[in-house]
Design an enzyme around this catalytic site. Structure first.
Site, PDB file in Angstrom:
ATOM      1  N   HIS A  62     -37.101  12.342  -0.169  1.00 22.02           N
ATOM      2  CA  HIS A  62     -36.213  13.430  -0.602  1.00 22.02           C
ATOM      3  C   HIS A  62     -36.959  14.767  -0.576  1.00 22.02           C
ATOM      4  CE1 HIS A  62     -33.105  15.272  -3.349  1.00 22.02           C
ATOM      5  NE2 HIS A  62     -34.147  16.041  -3.638  1.00 22.02           N
ATOM      6  N   GLU A  63     -38.140  14.799  -1.184  1.00 17.21           N
ATOM      7  CA  GLU A  63     -38.893  16.052  -1.249  1.00 17.21           C
ATOM      8  C   GLU A  63     -39.339  16.518   0.139  1.00 17.21           C
ATOM      9  OE1 GLU A  63     -38.894  17.815  -3.833  1.00 17.21           O
ATOM     10  OE2 GLU A  63     -38.156  16.317  -5.241  1.00 17.21           O
TER      11      GLU A  63
ATOM     12  N   HIS B  30     -36.833  18.732   1.600  1.00 18.62           N
ATOM     13  CA  HIS B  30     -36.969  20.138   1.218  1.00 18.62           C
ATOM     14  C   HIS B  30     -38.065  20.824   2.035  1.00 18.62           C
ATOM     15  CE1 HIS B  30     -34.133  19.835  -2.003  1.00 18.62           C
ATOM     16  NE2 HIS B  30     -34.872  19.043  -2.755  1.00 18.62           N
TER      17      HIS B  30
ATOM     18  N   HIS C 153     -36.607  21.519   5.385  1.00 21.58           N
ATOM     19  CA  HIS C 153     -35.588  22.565   5.275  1.00 21.58           C
ATOM     20  C   HIS C 153     -36.270  23.929   5.336  1.00 21.58           C
ATOM     21  CE1 HIS C 153     -31.662  23.926   3.015  1.00 21.58           C
ATOM     22  NE2 HIS C 153     -31.875  24.607   4.114  1.00 21.58           N
TER      23      HIS C 153
END
Length: 559
Positions: A420-421, A424, A427
């Site tokens: 998940h991280e 980021h 992104h």
């Protein structure tokens, strides 16, 4: 354009300076970083409330529209102008001068209170001690990582409130008194934040009223996808109504498991399901219904295998490559633990294919940020020369460290969090914008988590689970049977899990909708019991541990 360029230059200077308070082992550097962040935030408040600058912005927008130049601008250029003008309106520049001065003072106070709350959060270093008997059920490899000392005539183990230390007690300690003590210590560990939160909420109410908003939630959500506090409330009400029947059914099953275990161990049973029961019986249920031992699954996820494998998955998925920077070329804040990578397009032939830099800081340290998050240390954007300023992203996590018996291992939920991280991270790395203020995760706050939440799904794919796993002794991947059981565990007790998230979101929203102060410790405990379907025992100030509420998710946890 000069304002946009100045904004970018400010970010380049200030974002790294404010980051050190989350990761540095030096108290002097952390304090200096906090002070730098204070100066940055105060400057931001003052700059946002300059009427002369606001008048210039509005005049520029009007001239662009009247002259016909507006249609010639790109979508991003038009968005830049609109956002700059909206910033001024939301800053209170329509107020008389004396009221603007009061508002500026309130904003600076709020900024300082939030920084103080976060500082306490990062530097929390509490301990709770247990005997070996009290830790019965906690895996041996976890206990071997605790500090042991003699207290009077007995040996005790000191347990920090860091996730890798305390959560195994919540999940595995057979003695409910041990779990209760651990839970109460965990809830009470940041009680010094209670008056800070009260002050922050009071300041937010006063600021919202001065700006003409009904509530702080309406002020915050105006620029988000949800658009209003009412829409956020309606969303949460609808979600809770759908989850409650599922959660009630799951609670009934787990309560029956508790009754059976208490009878088996000769413990009294009062018919209640407490917060310190939830994680324990969730694990028991998974083991009983799926014959899945989470501690066994963990053996297949050594950090030394999982991290490079996930990086490879992202590289293959997104067409990039990571090149680790080592030795004298490495430039990090903690040489022993932080990794640095240069990121390039997969088929790079020259510097035009350079993407940016990534840092991984994965293990707990004293005074380090205690959860998992990604910081954008430098934005990516176009320089006035036409060249690109490259982004820099840092992931900070708190994975379990190696023990004398085993290497650093990850639970499957740790693997999912890491994936998940990294979403980021990418992104921020792969975003291509002309202006720094729109780069990476600088989107509507209730969209920030969406890309990472979608990418998490890879962690439940059989081929990916096989690829990421390698037993720390045999190097064997997860068997098809263990993969199937892991995937089936994904939605076990999902109702109770998401009702807990709804509780956090509803507490956050309620304190930012209410017009008057309240007993927030009572509200925290009452809402948790009514929404999460677990009793809390002693009413403790858990709201002091709710870091999201001062870190940009105020009236926004719903997202």
């Amino acid at each position: 354009l000069p304002l946009a360029d100045a904004e970018s230059e400010l970010l380049i200077i200030c974002q790294p300076l404010g980051f050190y308070r989350n990761v540095s082992t030096s108290k002097e550097l952390r304090d200096a970083s906090n002070q730098a962040d204070v100066l940055h935030r105060d400057f931001g408040v003052e700059e946002s409330m300059r009427p002369d600058v606001f008048k210039a912005k509005t005049a520029a927008e009007q001239n662009l529209r009247k002259s016909g130049e507006w249609e010639k601008l790109s979508d991003e250029q038009r968005r830049l102008v609109e956002k700059m003008v909206l910033d001024g309106k939301r800053a209170g520049l329509a107020l008389p001068e004396k009221e603007r001065e009061v508002l500026m003072k309130l904003k600076k106070e709020l900024s300082q209170v939030c920084l103080d709350f976060s500082k306490n959060f990062n530097e929390e270093d509490g301990l709770i001690s247990f005997t070996l008997e009290e830790l019965d059920g906690v895996p041996d490899d976890v206990i071997s990582g605790y500090s042991k000392r003699t207290e009077g005539s007995k040996e005790v183990y000191d347990v920090t409130f860091k996730t890798p230390d305390i959560f195994p007690i919540f999940k595995s300690a057979h003695n409910p008194a041990t779990r209760r003590s651990a839970q109460e210590g965990y809830e009470d560990r940041l009680k010094q934040n209670v008056p800070l939160l009260e002050k922050a909420l009071d300041l937010r109410r006063r600021i919202a009223a001065m700006l003409g908003y009904d509530t702080w939630a309406d002020y915050v959500t105006e620029v988000k996808m949800v658009k209003s506090g009412k829409n956020a409330q309606d969303f949460l009400d609808d979600l809770e109504a759908k989850l409650r029947p599922v959660g009630e059914k799951e609670r009934k099953i787990l309560l029956q498991l508790k009754k059976e275990e208490h009878e088996k161990r000769g413990l009294p049973f009062d018919g209640e399901f407490y917060i310190w029961d939830y994680r324990y019986y969730d694990r028991v249920y998974i083991e009983k219904t799926l014959n899945l031992d989470e501690s066994l699954v963990k053996e297949y996820f050594p950090v030394s295998v999982v991290v490079p494998t996930i990086l490879k998955i992202y590289q293959d998925l997104l067409g990039v490559k990571f090149i680790e920077i080592k030795d004298d070329n490495k430039d990090v804040w903690h040489p022993g633990e932080v990794q640095q990578f240069a990121v390039w397009e997969k088929d790079a032939k020259d510097e035009s294919a350079f993407v940016g830099y990534c840092y991984l800081d994965l293990f707990p340290r004293v005074a380090k940020y205690s959860h998992a998050a990604v910081w954008g240390l430098l934005p990516g954007y176009e320089l006035p020369s036409g060249k690109r300023h490259y982004p820099l992203r840092a992931m900070v996590a708190n994975l379990a460290k190696p023990t004398p018996e085993r290497p650093a291992l990850m639970q499957h939920n740790d693997v999912t969090t890491f994936f998940h991280e990294m979403g980021h991270v990418f992104h921020g790395l792969l975003s291509r914008t002309r202006y720094a203020r729109f780069h990476g995760t600088s989107v509507a706050r209730d969209f920030v988590e969406a890309p990472s939440q979608m990418l998490e799904n890879w962690c439940w794919e059989p081929k990916v689970l096989e690829q990421m796993s390698s037993h720390y002794k045999t190097q064997e991947s997860l068997s098809p049977e263990l993969i199937d059981k892991t995937i089936r565990s994904r939605y076990v007790n999902v109702g109770l899990y998401y009702l807990r998230q709804v509780f956090f979101a509803k507490f956050d929203l309620k304190v930012h909708v209410d017009k008057e102060a309240a007993d927030y410790t009572k509200l925290w405990n009452d809402l948790r019991e009514s929404i999460s379907l677990v009793k809390g025992g002693k009413a403790l100030p858990g709201q002091g541990t709710f870091g999201h509420i001062v870190r940009g998710y105020d009236a926004g946890y719903y997202g």
